[in-house]
Scaffold this motif. Structure first.
Motif, short mmCIF file in Angstrom:
data_model
loop_
_atom_site.label_atom_id
_atom_site.label_comp_id
_atom_site.label_asym_id
_atom_site.label_seq_id
_atom_site.Cartn_x
_atom_site.Cartn_y
_atom_site.Cartn_z
N ASN A 72 -10.49 -94.66 0.72
CA ASN A 72 -10.28 -93.43 -0.04
C ASN A 72 -8.84 -92.94 0.07
O ASN A 72 -8.58 -91.76 0.29
N GLN A 73 -7.94 -93.89 -0.07
CA GLN A 73 -6.51 -93.58 0.02
C GLN A 73 -5.78 -94.41 -1.03
O GLN A 73 -6.05 -95.60 -1.18
N GLN A 74 -4.89 -93.77 -1.73
CA GLN A 74 -4.00 -94.49 -2.62
C GLN A 74 -2.61 -93.91 -2.46
O GLN A 74 -2.46 -92.73 -2.16
N TRP A 98 -6.21 -98.58 -0.85
CA TRP A 98 -6.49 -99.17 0.46
C TRP A 98 -7.98 -99.42 0.66
O TRP A 98 -8.82 -98.56 0.36
N LYS A 142 -4.43 -95.61 10.10
CA LYS A 142 -5.57 -94.81 9.60
C LYS A 142 -6.89 -95.36 10.17
O LYS A 142 -7.82 -94.59 10.41
#
Length: 146
Positions: A72-74, A98, A142
């Motif tokens: 849940n990362q861009q 990601w 992360k």
């Protein structure tokens, strides 16, 4: 021409070891699995599974359910000048999404010989600083915070 939308897939084990791949076009550059969408309508999770298989031989369908997950990362980053020729004229930025793959243990790896020279498994805190890409380092860090 490459589509400026890509996936980054961090592969790690239950004992917090990360798989690193050494780029063939830049020996000494270590990274996780990365790759661009093949088509604008390719689902991101499908691109992540495809790239994972192409670069490592790891087949998501052979893993436990939900092993491949979005982080849940861009991020958006500037494409390194030496790689801009792969994209359309004037394209200077890429959007990277990601993903992570949790493995119970290390698995056999079959490298794509046109893309990578070697691989290594390292603890996350050792692997992250070895990555040439700042976003790859951030994605690994992360993992420790999730």
């Amino acid at each position: 021409m490459k589509i400026p939308i890509s996936v980054l897939v961090v592969i790690y084990t239950a004992s917090n070891e990360v798989l690193l791949l050494e780029r063939k076009d830049h020996p000494g550059y270590w990274q996780s699995v990365t790759g661009s969408l093949d088509a604008l309508d390719e689902p991101l999770i499908d691109a992540a599974a495809r790239e994972l298989f192409e670069e490592t031989g790891i087949d998501v369908s052979a893993l436990p359910p939900n092993s491949l997950q979005s982080m849940n990362q861009q991020i958006q980053y500037e494409i390194y000048p030496q790689w801009r020729h792969r994209y359309g004229e004037g394209v200077t930025e890429n959007t990277e999404h990601w993903f992570k793959v949790l493995l119970p243990n290390r698995v056999p790896v079959t490298l794509s010989p046109r893309e990578h020279l070697s691989y290594q498994w390292q603890p996350i805190d050792v692997a992250a600083p070895l990555c040439f890409s700042p976003s790859n380092r951030q994605a690994m860090q992360k993992l420790n915070s999730d």
